[in-house]
Design an enzyme around this catalytic site. Structure first.
Site, mmCIF file in Angstrom:
data_model
loop_
_atom_site.group_PDB
_atom_site.id
_atom_site.type_symbol
_atom_site.label_atom_id
_atom_site.label_comp_id
_atom_site.label_asym_id
_atom_site.label_seq_id
_atom_site.Cartn_x
_atom_site.Cartn_y
_atom_site.Cartn_z
ATOM 1 N N CYS A 158 0.954 -1.216 -0.088
ATOM 2 C CA CYS A 158 -0.066 -0.002 0.197
ATOM 3 C C CYS A 158 0.651 1.226 -0.208
ATOM 4 O O CYS A 158 0.413 2.381 -0.294
ATOM 5 C CB CYS A 158 -1.016 0.034 1.384
ATOM 6 S SG CYS A 158 -2.188 -1.551 1.295
ATOM 7 N N HIS A 182 -3.395 7.234 2.858
ATOM 8 C CA HIS A 182 -3.739 5.757 2.567
ATOM 9 C C HIS A 182 -4.942 5.682 3.261
ATOM 10 O O HIS A 182 -5.131 5.681 4.422
ATOM 11 C CB HIS A 182 -2.721 4.678 2.991
ATOM 12 C CG HIS A 182 -3.026 3.258 2.644
ATOM 13 N ND1 HIS A 182 -3.751 2.819 1.641
ATOM 14 C CD2 HIS A 182 -3.114 2.067 3.579
ATOM 15 C CE1 HIS A 182 -3.962 1.421 1.587
ATOM 16 N NE2 HIS A 182 -3.794 1.188 2.853
ATOM 17 N N ASN A 191 -10.444 0.070 0.715
ATOM 18 C CA ASN A 191 -9.004 0.059 0.641
ATOM 19 C C ASN A 191 -8.541 -0.585 -0.518
ATOM 20 O O ASN A 191 -8.777 -1.632 -1.058
ATOM 21 C CB ASN A 191 -8.537 -0.632 1.666
ATOM 22 C CG ASN A 191 -6.781 -1.081 2.070
ATOM 23 O OD1 ASN A 191 -6.160 -0.387 0.739
ATOM 24 N ND2 ASN A 191 -6.354 -1.268 2.807
HETATM 25 O O1 UT7 Z 1 -3.534 -1.518 3.797
HETATM 26 C C1 UT7 Z 1 -3.559 -2.160 5.163
HETATM 27 C C2 UT7 Z 1 -4.651 -2.990 5.172
HETATM 28 N N1 UT7 Z 1 -5.080 -3.351 6.533
HETATM 29 C C3 UT7 Z 1 -5.455 -2.816 7.589
HETATM 30 O O2 UT7 Z 1 -5.629 -1.325 7.551
HETATM 31 C C4 UT7 Z 1 -6.218 -3.330 8.470
HETATM 32 C C5 UT7 Z 1 -6.310 -2.759 10.054
HETATM 33 N N2 UT7 Z 1 -7.084 -3.250 11.075
HETATM 34 C C6 UT7 Z 1 -8.638 -3.037 11.082
HETATM 35 O O3 UT7 Z 1 -8.974 -2.317 10.052
HETATM 36 C C7 UT7 Z 1 -9.331 -3.869 12.004
HETATM 37 O O4 UT7 Z 1 -8.523 -4.763 12.880
HETATM 38 C C8 UT7 Z 1 -10.493 -4.633 11.152
HETATM 39 C C9 UT7 Z 1 -11.432 -3.651 10.694
HETATM 40 C C10 UT7 Z 1 -9.897 -5.487 10.311
HETATM 41 C C11 UT7 Z 1 -11.036 -5.617 12.251
HETATM 42 O O5 UT7 Z 1 -11.499 -5.003 13.640
HETATM 43 P P1 UT7 Z 1 -11.084 -5.360 14.993
HETATM 44 O O6 UT7 Z 1 -12.004 -4.742 15.896
HETATM 45 O O7 UT7 Z 1 -9.686 -5.534 14.951
HETATM 46 O O8 UT7 Z 1 -11.684 -6.783 14.738
HETATM 47 P P2 UT7 Z 1 -11.307 -8.173 15.318
HETATM 48 O O9 UT7 Z 1 -10.570 -9.120 14.193
HETATM 49 O O10 UT7 Z 1 -10.430 -8.257 16.599
HETATM 50 O O11 UT7 Z 1 -12.529 -9.122 15.614
HETATM 51 C C12 UT7 Z 1 -13.438 -8.763 16.796
HETATM 52 C C13 UT7 Z 1 -14.727 -9.469 16.587
HETATM 53 C C14 UT7 Z 1 -14.506 -11.008 16.137
HETATM 54 O O12 UT7 Z 1 -15.426 -11.802 17.061
HETATM 55 P P3 UT7 Z 1 -15.297 -12.489 18.304
HETATM 56 O O13 UT7 Z 1 -14.202 -13.522 18.038
HETATM 57 O O14 UT7 Z 1 -15.027 -11.248 19.247
HETATM 58 O O15 UT7 Z 1 -16.617 -12.958 18.640
HETATM 59 C C15 UT7 Z 1 -14.498 -11.360 14.890
HETATM 60 O O16 UT7 Z 1 -14.956 -12.415 14.672
HETATM 61 O O17 UT7 Z 1 -15.232 -9.108 15.621
HETATM 62 C C16 UT7 Z 1 -15.663 -10.116 14.580
HETATM 63 N N3 UT7 Z 1 -15.643 -9.711 13.111
HETATM 64 C C17 UT7 Z 1 -16.685 -9.353 12.446
HETATM 65 N N4 UT7 Z 1 -18.258 -9.268 12.852
HETATM 66 C C18 UT7 Z 1 -18.801 -8.972 11.965
HETATM 67 C C19 UT7 Z 1 -14.623 -9.428 12.480
HETATM 68 N N5 UT7 Z 1 -14.719 -8.855 11.326
HETATM 69 C C20 UT7 Z 1 -16.155 -8.966 11.516
HETATM 70 C C21 UT7 Z 1 -17.340 -8.429 10.221
HETATM 71 N N6 UT7 Z 1 -18.548 -8.534 10.630
HETATM 72 N N7 UT7 Z 1 -16.932 -7.900 9.011
#
Ligand code: UT7
Length: 332
Positions: A112, A259, A289
């Protein structure tokens, strides 16, 4: 050190739109989860076009906006982490499609951060005086690498291309590029080889067992929380370091195009730097993104809207797989 002048900009955004409701149809997710956590409502997907096609369209539009003859382009740099081929370089395919037969070509992959890296390389080429103009094309088809069964990563990404035609100027320019290879497991996509070489032994254990996520060898793998944490600090540090190099106070910046990974990352980094919302460009709500294409697509949007005026001090800042990060501060 010389600066950069924009002669033209262009972009290509595929027609097909996948909004958050479309993701609810295939995954256990919702607009109520996605939008507040990412700032994304929709992304565009190139359902029937290869990546090089998008890049060529953006490049053609940049040349048209500059009323520039493709045969006069000296160098094409393509940034992409989603190429259609191992080789040739995407820049060679795009060179053919736009008729820039006199241009040298190579690709850059810093994920990116690719547009920032490419601009910085181009600035060095222009600075030598040997190259008069450079076409930079950032083209990304993340849909080729996205695991659409993974709700935490698939909802973030889209496809698009942005391009700029640039030449040397005597205006202010500075940059900062960094990388933290120790963090590379936070975001990667493996190349998948068919092991049909008769002399192959066991693949290196580290590679085999550490990075093979079962059944997902061809997909982008991400530790979202690790990337998030890295990004907020990396973006703020990159801008502060670049500003210090030229004795610029961050409050003197007129526009910051970051970005577009997650609106919360952008807003938190901006808050840490003291950049007010009215100086901060975002289009993540309708684009998602699109990796290295985010910044040039945004720049093209701002030029088309007449919001970039001569002598403005603008800043590009980004981060990505690597983990890489970087910034450019320049006077337009
Ligand atoms: O160009 C660089 C690219 N990457 C990035 O910039 C990524 C940066 N990170 C992020 O933007 C965030 O970490 C995310 C948006 C990807 C995820 O958010 P998070 O708050 O870090 O969520 P997590 O992965 O820790 O998941 C928390 C909970 C989980 O459920 P449990 O295990 O607590 O029951 C996930 O399964 O949220 C759940 N979850 C979702 N639920 C509904 C994760 N994604 C989703 C979803 N819909 N799309």
């Amino acid at each position: 050190m010389s600066g950069i002048e924009f002669l033209g900009t262009g972009s290509y955004v595929p027609e097909f739109v996948a909004d958050n409701d479309k993701f609810s149809e295939i995954l256990d997710t919702s607009d109520e989860w996605i939008f507040p956590r990412t700032g994304i409502k929709q992304r565009h997907i190139a359902t029937d076009k290869p990546n090089y096609y998008m890049g060529a369209q953006a490049a053609k539009r940049a040349l048209e906006s500059a009323k520039f003859n493709p045969e006069d382009v000296n160098l094409i740099i393509v940034s992409t982490c989603t190429p259609d081929f191992f080789y040739p370089a995407m820049s060679c395919l795009i060179q053919k499609l736009i008729g820039a037969k006199n241009a040298a070509c190579f690709d850059v992959n810093s994920a990116c951060t690719g547009f920032i890296t490419s601009m910085d390389i181009a600035q060095k080429f222009l600075d030598t005086g040997k190259y008069e103009n450079v076409l930079i094309v950032s083209t990304e088809k993340l849909s080729n690498q996205t695991d659409y069964t993974d709700r935490a990563s698939s909802i973030l990404f889209g496809d698009a291309a942005g391009a700029v035609l640039i030449k040397r100027s005597d205006k202010t320019y500075t940059s900062f590029l960094g990388a933290e290879g120790d963090e590379f497991e936070a975001l990667y996509c493996k190349v998948h080889y068919h092991p049909n070489c008769p002399w192959f032994g066991d693949i290196d254990e580290y590679y085999e067992h550490r990075f093979d996520t079962e059944g997902k060898q061809n997909y982008l793998v991400q530790d979202g929380k690790a990337v998030y944490k890295f990004a907020v600090n990396a973006m703020a540090n990159a801008v502060k370091t670049a500003a210090e190099q030229i004795g610029l106070d961050i409050s003197e910046l007129d526009l910051v195009i970051p970005h577009q990974a997650n609106l919360r990352i952008i807003e938190k980094a901006a808050e840490n730097m003291g950049i007010p919302p009215e100086k901060l460009f975002t289009n993540i709500k309708h684009m998602g993104n699109v990796s290295s294409a985010c910044i040039p697509v945004g720049l093209d949007e701002m030029f088309k809207a007449g919001k970039i005026k001569p002598s403005m001090k603008i800043c590009f800042v980004g981060f990505g797989a690597g983990l890489t990060y970087g910034s450019i501060i320049m006077e337009v």
